[in-house]
Design a protein around this motif. Structure first.
Motif, PDB file in Angstrom:
ATOM      1  N   LEU A 129       0.825  -1.212   0.000  1.00 24.22           N
ATOM      2  CA  LEU A 129       0.000   0.000   0.000  1.00 24.22           C
ATOM      3  C   LEU A 129       0.852   1.252   0.000  1.00 24.22           C
ATOM      4  O   LEU A 129       0.584   2.203  -0.739  1.00 24.22           O
ATOM      5  CB  LEU A 129      -0.919  -0.011   1.238  1.00 24.22           C
ATOM      6  N   MET A 130       1.915   1.267   0.806  1.00 21.09           N
ATOM      7  CA  MET A 130       2.737   2.457   0.975  1.00 21.09           C
ATOM      8  C   MET A 130       3.895   2.536  -0.022  1.00 21.09           C
ATOM      9  O   MET A 130       4.555   3.572  -0.118  1.00 21.09           O
ATOM     10  CB  MET A 130       3.296   2.509   2.398  1.00 21.09           C
ATOM     11  N   GLY A 131       4.147   1.453  -0.762  1.00 20.69           N
ATOM     12  CA  GLY A 131       5.281   1.457  -1.687  1.00 20.69           C
ATOM     13  C   GLY A 131       6.613   1.459  -0.963  1.00 20.69           C
ATOM     14  O   GLY A 131       7.585   2.041  -1.451  1.00 20.69           O
ATOM     15  N   TRP A 132       6.675   0.797   0.205  1.00 22.82           N
ATOM     16  CA  TRP A 132       7.887   0.781   1.011  1.00 22.82           C
ATOM     17  C   TRP A 132       8.876  -0.280   0.527  1.00 22.82           C
ATOM     18  O   TRP A 132       8.495  -1.264  -0.117  1.00 22.82           O
ATOM     19  CB  TRP A 132       7.539   0.509   2.473  1.00 22.82           C
ATOM     20  N   GLU A 133      10.137  -0.072   0.867  1.00 21.70           N
ATOM     21  CA  GLU A 133      11.193  -0.995   0.504  1.00 21.70           C
ATOM     22  C   GLU A 133      11.240  -2.152   1.514  1.00 21.70           C
ATOM     23  O   GLU A 133      11.232  -1.923   2.730  1.00 21.70           O
ATOM     24  CB  GLU A 133      12.552  -0.294   0.482  1.00 21.70           C
ATOM     25  N   SER A 134      11.311  -3.372   1.020  1.00 24.25           N
ATOM     26  CA  SER A 134      11.266  -4.541   1.898  1.00 24.25           C
ATOM     27  C   SER A 134      12.489  -4.648   2.794  1.00 24.25           C
ATOM     28  O   SER A 134      12.440  -5.304   3.844  1.00 24.25           O
ATOM     29  CB  SER A 134      11.125  -5.812   1.063  1.00 24.25           C
ATOM     30  N   ASN A 135      13.612  -4.021   2.410  1.00 29.27           N
ATOM     31  CA  ASN A 135      14.834  -4.092   3.220  1.00 29.27           C
ATOM     32  C   ASN A 135      14.975  -2.901   4.165  1.00 29.27           C
ATOM     33  O   ASN A 135      16.064  -2.605   4.640  1.00 29.27           O
ATOM     34  CB  ASN A 135      16.066  -4.189   2.326  1.00 29.27           C
ATOM     35  N   CYS A 136      13.869  -2.235   4.440  1.00 35.02           N
ATOM     36  CA  CYS A 136      13.878  -1.090   5.362  1.00 35.02           C
ATOM     37  C   CYS A 136      12.807  -1.271   6.428  1.00 35.02           C
ATOM     38  O   CYS A 136      11.838  -2.010   6.253  1.00 35.02           O
ATOM     39  CB  CYS A 136      13.611   0.223   4.605  1.00 35.02           C
TER      40      CYS A 136
END
Length: 264
Positions: A129-136
């Protein structure tokens, strides 16, 4: 001599009465002009906030810090809410047997501690949903509000502090990674804050915001099809879809070292 000229004279050249009069006139000038100033509300995120209420969201878990838990005194079980449209995340206290109640802390006779709540099904959807990075991982400050007689913490998911996670075994790293150093996006870090009127609008919470209980996001219905008021008791009648991915606290799991204050 004008009053303005008097005001710029050294104070020792004015009588006490003249000095008080000059200060009062200046106060009135500022009061009358205040509404015309284009103020922005300085972002809390630009200051040190290690001891402020916050949540850290990882790709697989969420953890509320001790300050957040202490802010809802004696609350052990909570309901978590999400507004997809406004990108707001909220938490409220509830009873152990309430629908979708989740234990958010380790409660002992002498103290309460934060705990990691394992929820890969939920965070997968949230990261998408947020377009976040999986490694963060992402740290969001909480704001305590009251709505319809209940206390909530509300988190603006857009205003988040980003931290890199420790590289996984075998992952190629081209430069050193400081997992404890966070950063904000340029639209946050590059501005003082938001205009006063916009700030007021952002702090309003109404039923039109469409907060929904997170557990519903894991059912068969698409998130966009569910629109519920903030009153969580209404959740029981909204869907018969099985809940397959509720936020699942891990019994007795301690918060990893260095996260009790959520500084990283």
């Amino acid at each position: 001599m004008t009053m303005t000229e008097q005001m710029i004279l050294p104070s020792e050249e004015l009588t006490d009465e003249e000095l008080l009069t000059a200060k009062e006139m200046r106060r009135q000038e500022l009061e009358q002009a205040f509404g015309s100033y284009n103020f922005v509300v300085i972002r809390k995120e630009l200051f040190a906030h290690l001891r402020d209420p916050a949540v850290v969201i990882r790709n697989g878990s969420i953890t509320f810090n001790t300050a957040c838990i202490n802010g809802l005194e004696d609350v052990v079980y909570v309901q978590l809410l999400l507004c997809e449209d406004e990108k707001k995340f909220a938490v409220k206290g509830c009873e152990e047997n309430d629908k979708d109640a989740l234990r958010w802390c380790i409660a002992k006779p002498d103290k309460r501690k934060s705990r990691k709540m394992t929820c890969p099904d939920f965070t997968k959807k949230l990261y998408q949903l947020m377009g976040w990075e999986s490694n963060c991982r992402y740290k969001i400050l909480g704001y305590k509000i009251e709505f319809e007689g209940e206390v909530y913490y509300v988190f603006d998911l857009i205003v988040k502090e980003t931290f890199r996670e420790k590289p996984k075994k075998g992952e190629v790293v081209t430069e050193p990674i400081d997992t404890r150093k966070g950063y904000f996006s340029e639209d946050i870090a590059g501005t003082f804050g938001v205009p006063l009127e916009e700030h007021r609008k952002q702090t309003l919470v109404t039923e039109d915001n469409g907060y929904i209980n997170m557990a519903i996001l894991t059912g068969d219905k698409k998130p966009g099809e569910v629109q519920l008021p903030l009153v969580t008791e209404a959740v029981t009648a909204t869907t018969d879809a099985p809940v397959t991915g509720e936020v699942r606290p891990v019994e007795g799991e301690e918060v990893p070292y260095g996260e009790s204050g959520m500084g990283s």
